[in-house]
Design a protein around this motif. Structure first.
Motif, PDB file in Angstrom:
ATOM      1  N   ASN A  62       1.006  -1.592   0.177  1.00 25.93           N
ATOM      2  CA  ASN A  62      -0.350   0.243   0.456  1.00 25.93           C
ATOM      3  C   ASN A  62       0.705   1.174  -0.020  1.00 25.93           C
ATOM      4  O   ASN A  62       1.251   2.122  -0.819  1.00 25.93           O
ATOM      5  N   THR A  63       2.015   1.076   0.559  1.00 26.21           N
ATOM      6  CA  THR A  63       2.340   2.659   0.388  1.00 26.21           C
ATOM      7  C   THR A  63       3.906   2.413   0.184  1.00 26.21           C
ATOM      8  O   THR A  63       4.811   3.122  -0.195  1.00 26.21           O
ATOM      9  N   LYS A  64       4.320   1.154  -0.371  1.00 29.10           N
ATOM     10  CA  LYS A  64       5.677   1.378  -0.961  1.00 29.10           C
ATOM     11  C   LYS A  64       6.961   1.194  -0.661  1.00 29.10           C
ATOM     12  O   LYS A  64       7.864   1.177  -0.656  1.00 29.10           O
ATOM     13  N   LEU A  65       6.701   1.114   0.946  1.00 27.51           N
ATOM     14  CA  LEU A  65       7.588   1.680   1.021  1.00 27.51           C
ATOM     15  C   LEU A  65       8.424  -0.265   2.160  1.00 27.51           C
ATOM     16  O   LEU A  65       7.773  -1.126   2.503  1.00 27.51           O
ATOM     17  N   ILE A  66       9.953  -0.438   2.067  1.00 26.85           N
ATOM     18  CA  ILE A  66      10.241  -1.880   2.505  1.00 26.85           C
ATOM     19  C   ILE A  66      10.872  -1.600   4.092  1.00 26.85           C
ATOM     20  O   ILE A  66      11.743  -0.193   4.399  1.00 26.85           O
ATOM     21  N   HIS A  67      10.385  -2.090   5.211  1.00 25.81           N
ATOM     22  CA  HIS A  67      10.810  -2.486   5.984  1.00 25.81           C
ATOM     23  C   HIS A  67      12.359  -3.553   6.181  1.00 25.81           C
ATOM     24  O   HIS A  67      11.776  -4.717   6.668  1.00 25.81           O
ATOM     25  N   ILE A  68      13.375  -2.872   6.544  1.00 24.22           N
ATOM     26  CA  ILE A  68      15.120  -2.998   6.789  1.00 24.22           C
ATOM     27  C   ILE A  68      15.152  -3.003   8.541  1.00 24.22           C
ATOM     28  O   ILE A  68      15.118  -1.758   8.941  1.00 24.22           O
ATOM     29  N   LYS A  69      15.432  -4.095   8.647  1.00 22.99           N
ATOM     30  CA  LYS A  69      15.683  -4.389  10.300  1.00 22.99           C
ATOM     31  C   LYS A  69      16.983  -4.509  10.359  1.00 22.99           C
ATOM     32  O   LYS A  69      17.638  -5.257   9.870  1.00 22.99           O
ATOM     33  N   ASP A  70      18.408  -3.669  11.065  1.00 24.65           N
ATOM     34  CA  ASP A  70      19.734  -3.597  11.286  1.00 24.65           C
ATOM     35  C   ASP A  70      20.034  -4.749  12.115  1.00 24.65           C
ATOM     36  O   ASP A  70      19.792  -4.653  12.878  1.00 24.65           O
ATOM     37  N   LYS A  71      21.097  -4.403  12.125  1.00 25.58           N
ATOM     38  CA  LYS A  71      22.312  -4.940  13.494  1.00 25.58           C
ATOM     39  C   LYS A  71      21.446  -4.965  14.624  1.00 25.58           C
ATOM     40  O   LYS A  71      21.620  -5.916  16.003  1.00 25.58           O
ATOM     41  N   TYR A  72      20.807  -3.547  14.615  1.00 22.21           N
ATOM     42  CA  TYR A  72      20.656  -3.313  16.625  1.00 22.21           C
ATOM     43  C   TYR A  72      18.853  -2.719  16.162  1.00 22.21           C
ATOM     44  O   TYR A  72      18.510  -2.653  17.195  1.00 22.21           O
ATOM     45  N   MET A  73      19.099  -4.077  15.908  1.00 22.51           N
ATOM     46  CA  MET A  73      16.943  -4.159  15.841  1.00 22.51           C
ATOM     47  C   MET A  73      16.719  -3.509  15.683  1.00 22.51           C
ATOM     48  O   MET A  73      14.972  -3.050  16.055  1.00 22.51           O
ATOM     49  N   ASP A  74      16.930  -2.181  14.850  1.00 22.13           N
ATOM     50  CA  ASP A  74      16.322  -0.688  14.954  1.00 22.13           C
ATOM     51  C   ASP A  74      15.577  -0.699  12.809  1.00 22.13           C
ATOM     52  O   ASP A  74      15.802  -2.000  12.358  1.00 22.13           O
ATOM     53  N   ILE A  75      14.239   0.076  13.305  1.00 22.09           N
ATOM     54  CA  ILE A  75      13.715  -0.440  11.744  1.00 22.09           C
ATOM     55  C   ILE A  75      13.669   0.859  10.822  1.00 22.09           C
ATOM     56  O   ILE A  75      13.614   1.502  11.607  1.00 22.09           O
ATOM     57  N   HIS A  76      13.972   0.658   9.902  1.00 22.01           N
ATOM     58  CA  HIS A  76      14.420   1.794   8.922  1.00 22.01           C
ATOM     59  C   HIS A  76      13.575   1.392   7.722  1.00 22.01           C
ATOM     60  O   HIS A  76      13.377   0.480   6.889  1.00 22.01           O
ATOM     61  N   LYS A  77      12.572   2.056   7.315  1.00 27.67           N
ATOM     62  CA  LYS A  77      11.590   2.589   6.215  1.00 27.67           C
ATOM     63  C   LYS A  77      11.712   3.096   4.842  1.00 27.67           C
ATOM     64  O   LYS A  77      11.986   4.394   4.737  1.00 27.67           O
ATOM     65  N   VAL A  78      12.062   2.409   4.019  1.00 25.27           N
ATOM     66  CA  VAL A  78      12.560   2.548   3.015  1.00 25.27           C
ATOM     67  C   VAL A  78      11.571   2.498   2.018  1.00 25.27           C
ATOM     68  O   VAL A  78      10.808   1.448   1.315  1.00 25.27           O
ATOM     69  N   HIS A  79      11.098   3.534   1.049  1.00 27.41           N
ATOM     70  CA  HIS A  79      10.495   3.830   0.249  1.00 27.41           C
ATOM     71  C   HIS A  79      11.431   2.475  -0.904  1.00 27.41           C
ATOM     72  O   HIS A  79      12.604   2.766  -1.786  1.00 27.41           O
ATOM     73  N   ILE A  80      10.602   2.192  -1.684  1.00 27.45           N
ATOM     74  CA  ILE A  80      10.898   1.099  -2.878  1.00 27.45           C
ATOM     75  C   ILE A  80      11.448   1.942  -4.124  1.00 27.45           C
ATOM     76  O   ILE A  80      13.643   0.912  -4.737  1.00 27.45           O
ATOM     77  N   LEU A  81      11.296   2.506  -4.790  1.00 26.68           N
ATOM     78  CA  LEU A  81      12.015   3.795  -6.042  1.00 26.68           C
ATOM     79  C   LEU A  81      13.424   4.258  -5.116  1.00 26.68           C
ATOM     80  O   LEU A  81      13.921   4.427  -5.765  1.00 26.68           O
ATOM     81  N   ASP A  82      13.302   4.091  -3.240  1.00 31.18           N
ATOM     82  CA  ASP A  82      15.178   4.846  -3.149  1.00 31.18           C
ATOM     83  C   ASP A  82      16.057   4.129  -3.048  1.00 31.18           C
ATOM     84  O   ASP A  82      17.117   3.805  -3.188  1.00 31.18           O
ATOM     85  N   ILE A  83      15.875   2.463  -3.359  1.00 31.63           N
ATOM     86  CA  ILE A  83      16.645   1.442  -3.426  1.00 31.63           C
ATOM     87  C   ILE A  83      16.986   1.473  -5.144  1.00 31.63           C
ATOM     88  O   ILE A  83      16.040   1.142  -5.905  1.00 31.63           O
ATOM     89  N   LEU A  84      18.225   1.482  -4.596  1.00 31.48           N
ATOM     90  CA  LEU A  84      19.561   1.307  -5.783  1.00 31.48           C
ATOM     91  C   LEU A  84      19.659  -0.291  -6.458  1.00 31.48           C
ATOM     92  O   LEU A  84      19.432  -0.077  -7.238  1.00 31.48           O
ATOM     93  N   SER A  85      20.416  -0.702  -5.561  1.00 26.90           N
ATOM     94  CA  SER A  85      20.908  -2.092  -4.945  1.00 26.90           C
ATOM     95  C   SER A  85      20.210  -2.817  -3.813  1.00 26.90           C
ATOM     96  O   SER A  85      20.975  -1.992  -2.933  1.00 26.90           O
ATOM     97  N   VAL A  86      20.722  -4.007  -3.887  1.00 26.66           N
ATOM     98  CA  VAL A  86      20.979  -5.161  -3.415  1.00 26.66           C
ATOM     99  C   VAL A  86      22.030  -5.778  -3.642  1.00 26.66           C
ATOM    100  O   VAL A  86      21.646  -6.926  -4.176  1.00 26.66           O
ATOM    101  N   SER A  87      22.743  -6.120  -2.691  1.00 24.80           N
ATOM    102  CA  SER A  87      23.909  -7.187  -2.413  1.00 24.80           C
ATOM    103  C   SER A  87      23.520  -8.039  -1.352  1.00 24.80           C
ATOM    104  O   SER A  87      23.353  -7.582  -0.455  1.00 24.80           O
ATOM    105  N   GLU A  88      25.071  -9.184  -1.772  1.00 24.88           N
ATOM    106  CA  GLU A  88      24.757  -9.666  -0.714  1.00 24.88           C
ATOM    107  C   GLU A  88      26.033  -9.305   0.548  1.00 24.88           C
ATOM    108  O   GLU A  88      26.706  -8.719   0.531  1.00 24.88           O
ATOM    109  N   CYS A  89      25.568 -10.099   1.805  1.00 31.60           N
ATOM    110  CA  CYS A  89      26.756  -8.793   2.518  1.00 31.60           C
ATOM    111  C   CYS A  89      27.822  -9.953   2.492  1.00 31.60           C
ATOM    112  O   CYS A  89      28.219 -11.081   2.977  1.00 31.60           O
TER     113      CYS A  89
END
Length: 91
Positions: A62-89
């Motif tokens: 609905n909002t086109k937001l991707i919820h990403i949990k970092d290593k500190y357990m913080d949730i970052h809500k990022v719009h899908i249009l703002d994600i440029l690339s996804v790669s392996e860690c």
């Protein structure tokens, strides 16, 4: 009669990057795969200085937001249009 001079208008910077449909489909496929795998990924995000490392916990259609949990357990809500690339860690 005095003539008015136009003052130069500042061009607005776009809120999101313009992307073609193929790029968006590829990123959406990668995001859904990384959500199912529960693996840590590295996300390059538009207008953000450093990459974000974390796991996809939710994809809100609905909002086109991707919820990403970092290593500190913080949730970052990022719009899908703002994600440029996804790669392996790398660790």
């Amino acid at each position: 009669m005095a003539t008015k001079t136009k003052t130069p208008t500042k061009k607005k910077e776009p809120k999101h990057l313009d992307r073609d449909e193929f790029d968006l489909e590829e990123i959406a496929y990668t995001l859904s795969g990384s959500q199912e795998e529960n693996k840590t990924k590295v996300f390059t995000i538009y207008k953000k200085g450093e990459p974000l490392t974390g796991m996809v916990t939710k994809m809100d259609a609905n909002t086109k937001l991707i919820h990403i949990k970092d290593k500190y357990m913080d949730i970052h809500k990022v719009h899908i249009l703002d994600i440029l690339s996804v790669s392996e860690c790398d660790y």
